[in-house]
Design a protein around this motif. Structure first.
Motif, PDB file in Angstrom:
ATOM      1  N   LEU A 112      34.671  24.334  15.859  1.00  8.71           N
ATOM      2  CA  LEU A 112      33.868  23.354  16.799  1.00  8.71           C
ATOM      3  C   LEU A 112      34.608  23.034  18.034  1.00  8.71           C
ATOM      4  CD1 LEU A 112      30.918  22.942  17.634  1.00  8.71           C
ATOM      5  CD2 LEU A 112      31.367  20.561  16.413  1.00  8.71           C
ATOM      6  N   PHE A 113      34.412  23.169  19.232  1.00  6.99           N
ATOM      7  CA  PHE A 113      35.372  22.633  20.075  1.00  6.99           C
ATOM      8  C   PHE A 113      34.371  22.282  21.360  1.00  6.99           C
ATOM      9  CE2 PHE A 113      37.469  26.295  18.283  1.00  6.99           C
ATOM     10  CZ  PHE A 113      38.400  25.880  18.024  1.00  6.99           C
TER      11      PHE A 113
ATOM     12  N   GLN B 161      27.843  32.262  27.587  1.00  6.69           N
ATOM     13  CA  GLN B 161      27.502  32.857  26.263  1.00  6.69           C
ATOM     14  C   GLN B 161      28.181  34.269  26.177  1.00  6.69           C
ATOM     15  OE1 GLN B 161      25.961  31.667  23.208  1.00  6.69           O
ATOM     16  NE2 GLN B 161      27.253  33.125  22.403  1.00  6.69           N
ATOM     17  N   SER B 162      28.063  35.019  27.279  1.00  5.65           N
ATOM     18  CA  SER B 162      28.757  36.342  27.149  1.00  5.65           C
ATOM     19  C   SER B 162      30.247  36.210  26.940  1.00  5.65           C
ATOM     20  CB  SER B 162      28.255  37.139  28.468  1.00  5.65           C
ATOM     21  OG  SER B 162      27.129  37.368  28.856  1.00  5.65           O
ATOM     22  N   LEU B 163      30.777  35.199  27.588  1.00  5.55           N
ATOM     23  CA  LEU B 163      32.185  35.473  27.151  1.00  5.55           C
ATOM     24  C   LEU B 163      32.419  34.968  25.729  1.00  5.55           C
ATOM     25  CD1 LEU B 163      33.728  33.390  30.374  1.00  5.55           C
ATOM     26  CD2 LEU B 163      34.426  35.706  29.383  1.00  5.55           C
ATOM     27  N   LEU B 164      31.602  34.214  25.326  1.00  5.66           N
ATOM     28  CA  LEU B 164      32.208  33.655  23.883  1.00  5.66           C
ATOM     29  C   LEU B 164      31.730  34.750  22.901  1.00  5.66           C
ATOM     30  CD1 LEU B 164      30.960  30.131  24.038  1.00  5.66           C
ATOM     31  CD2 LEU B 164      32.966  30.599  23.003  1.00  5.66           C
TER      32      LEU B 164
ATOM     33  N   VAL C 280      29.975  22.611  24.403  1.00  3.64           N
ATOM     34  CA  VAL C 280      30.181  22.209  22.800  1.00  3.64           C
ATOM     35  C   VAL C 280      30.141  23.807  22.601  1.00  3.64           C
ATOM     36  CG1 VAL C 280      29.530  21.374  20.810  1.00  3.64           C
ATOM     37  CG2 VAL C 280      29.073  20.125  22.715  1.00  3.64           C
ATOM     38  N   SER C 281      30.939  24.364  21.811  1.00  8.65           N
ATOM     39  CA  SER C 281      31.129  25.709  21.532  1.00  8.65           C
ATOM     40  C   SER C 281      31.605  25.846  20.149  1.00  8.65           C
ATOM     41  CB  SER C 281      31.512  26.660  22.265  1.00  8.65           C
ATOM     42  OG  SER C 281      33.203  26.389  22.552  1.00  8.65           O
TER      43      SER C 281
ATOM     44  N   ASP D 263      40.935  31.228  21.003  1.00  7.41           N
ATOM     45  CA  ASP D 263      39.752  31.702  21.781  1.00  7.41           C
ATOM     46  C   ASP D 263      38.998  30.783  22.734  1.00  7.41           C
ATOM     47  OD1 ASP D 263      39.587  34.029  20.197  1.00  7.41           O
ATOM     48  OD2 ASP D 263      38.557  33.188  18.709  1.00  7.41           O
ATOM     49  N   ALA D 264      38.943  29.635  22.189  1.00  7.28           N
ATOM     50  CA  ALA D 264      38.287  28.511  23.194  1.00  7.28           C
ATOM     51  C   ALA D 264      39.087  28.273  24.303  1.00  7.28           C
ATOM     52  CB  ALA D 264      38.238  27.394  22.355  1.00  7.28           C
TER      53      ALA D 264
END
Length: 110
Positions: A3-4, A30-33, A55-56, A63-64
């Protein structure tokens, strides 16, 4: 998945873009994630020091950070800071690890 929490501020160019075409940017993030196997947990627009709090979840810290760098490179944001977050239950493991290391480090000059 880890979680980031990412704090970001729009650049002048980013604000101009939003004003010329007002839109919800959650889909773009969201597309990038999706491309790194992550997901948006929550995204907020805020006032004060930061304009965005994301919050992702992502498989890896790199990655983040890479996501924030890619968005920064677009010129849309002027700063980004990403921090790893743990649930209280998960952080208990970090505390236990630290407790086991206590006394193992000697500061310079000791």
């Amino acid at each position: 998945m880890a979680l980031f929490i990412t704090y970001a501020s729009y650049s002048q160019a980013g604000i101009k873009g939003l004003l010329s075409k007002p839109e919800n940017r959650t889909g773009a993030i969201q597309s990038l994630l999706d491309s790194v196997g992550g997901k948006v947990v929550a995204i907020y627009n805020t006032t004060g020091t930061n304009d965005i709090v994301l919050v992702s979840e992502a498989p890896d810290g790199s990655d983040a950070v890479a996501l924030a760098m890619a968005v920064s490179a677009s010129g849309a944001i002027s700063k980004a800071e990403t921090a790893r977050a743990w649930t209280s239950v998960d952080f208990e493991g970090v505390i236990k690890k630290a407790a086991g290391l206590t006394g193992a480090y000697f500061p310079p000059g000791s």
